[in-house]
Design a protein around this motif. Structure first.
Motif, short mmCIF file in Angstrom:
data_model
loop_
_atom_site.label_atom_id
_atom_site.label_comp_id
_atom_site.label_asym_id
_atom_site.label_seq_id
_atom_site.Cartn_x
_atom_site.Cartn_y
_atom_site.Cartn_z
N CYS A 36 0.82 -1.21 0.00
CA CYS A 36 0.00 0.00 0.00
C CYS A 36 0.86 1.27 0.00
O CYS A 36 2.08 1.20 -0.04
CB CYS A 36 -0.95 0.01 1.20
SG CYS A 36 -0.15 0.33 2.77
N ARG A 38 1.05 3.57 2.45
CA ARG A 38 1.50 4.04 3.77
C ARG A 38 2.87 3.45 4.08
O ARG A 38 3.01 2.25 4.26
CB ARG A 38 0.47 3.65 4.84
CG ARG A 38 -0.84 4.44 4.72
CD ARG A 38 -1.89 3.93 5.68
NE ARG A 38 -2.29 2.57 5.30
CZ ARG A 38 -2.56 1.60 6.18
NH1 ARG A 38 -2.48 1.83 7.48
NH2 ARG A 38 -2.92 0.42 5.76
N CYS A 41 3.45 1.02 7.06
CA CYS A 41 2.60 -0.18 7.13
C CYS A 41 3.48 -1.44 7.10
O CYS A 41 4.55 -1.45 6.48
CB CYS A 41 1.62 -0.19 5.96
SG CYS A 41 0.52 -1.61 5.96
N CYS A 43 3.22 -4.00 5.47
CA CYS A 43 3.41 -4.58 4.13
C CYS A 43 4.73 -4.15 3.49
O CYS A 43 5.22 -4.82 2.58
CB CYS A 43 2.22 -4.23 3.23
SG CYS A 43 2.12 -2.50 2.74
N HIS A 51 -0.94 -6.82 1.32
CA HIS A 51 -2.41 -6.80 1.36
C HIS A 51 -2.98 -7.74 0.32
O HIS A 51 -2.42 -7.92 -0.74
CB HIS A 51 -2.91 -5.38 1.11
CG HIS A 51 -2.42 -4.41 2.13
ND1 HIS A 51 -3.04 -4.23 3.34
CD2 HIS A 51 -1.34 -3.58 2.12
CE1 HIS A 51 -2.37 -3.31 4.03
NE2 HIS A 51 -1.32 -2.90 3.31
ZN LIG Z 1 0.18 -1.73 3.67
#
Ligand SMILES: [Zn+2]
Length: 111
Positions: A36, A38, A41, A43, A51
């Motif tokens: 993503c 951000r 995050c 991820c 995600h």
């Molecule tokens: Zn993320």
């Protein structure tokens, strides 16, 4: 050989007709995981925390590639149609080959 080709043609036509009646879609479904926007995050740190998975349907129409994200419900609902579309493409290629052999033989051009 002629009889076997005729039976093959009949089988292809029958399966194609059934697939057309049930409904089909072109293209393919692909499962993707995403990073993503951000930066803090999880991820971005761990590939296992990407995600998704999300399902994307992609197809070509009038020379353009189109990709659509699907909800789980849409993916469930459209999957069978996309599989039938893929099968129709396979069968159409088989149909071309069988019809070419039939006409080549019938017209005395080929073997
Ligand atoms: Zn993320």
């Amino acid at each position: 050989m002629a009889k076997r080709d005729d039976e093959r043609l009949e089988r292809i036509r029958t399966e194609l007709a059934a697939l057309a009646v049930e409904g089909s879609l072109p293209g393919s479904l692909v499962v993707r995981t995403l990073r993503c926007g951000r930066r803090n995050c999880a991820c971005h740190q761990d590939p296992l925390k990407l995600h998704g998975p999300y399902v994307q349907w992609s197809y070509s129409y009038r020379g353009k590639r189109v990709a659509r994200w699907l909800t789980a419900e849409q993916a469930d609902r459209l999957r069978a149609q996309v599989e039938r579309g893929r099968r129709i493409k396979e069968l159409t290629a088989e149909l071309d080959a069988a019809e070419i052999r039939r006409v080549e033989r019938a017209e005395g051009w080929g073997t």
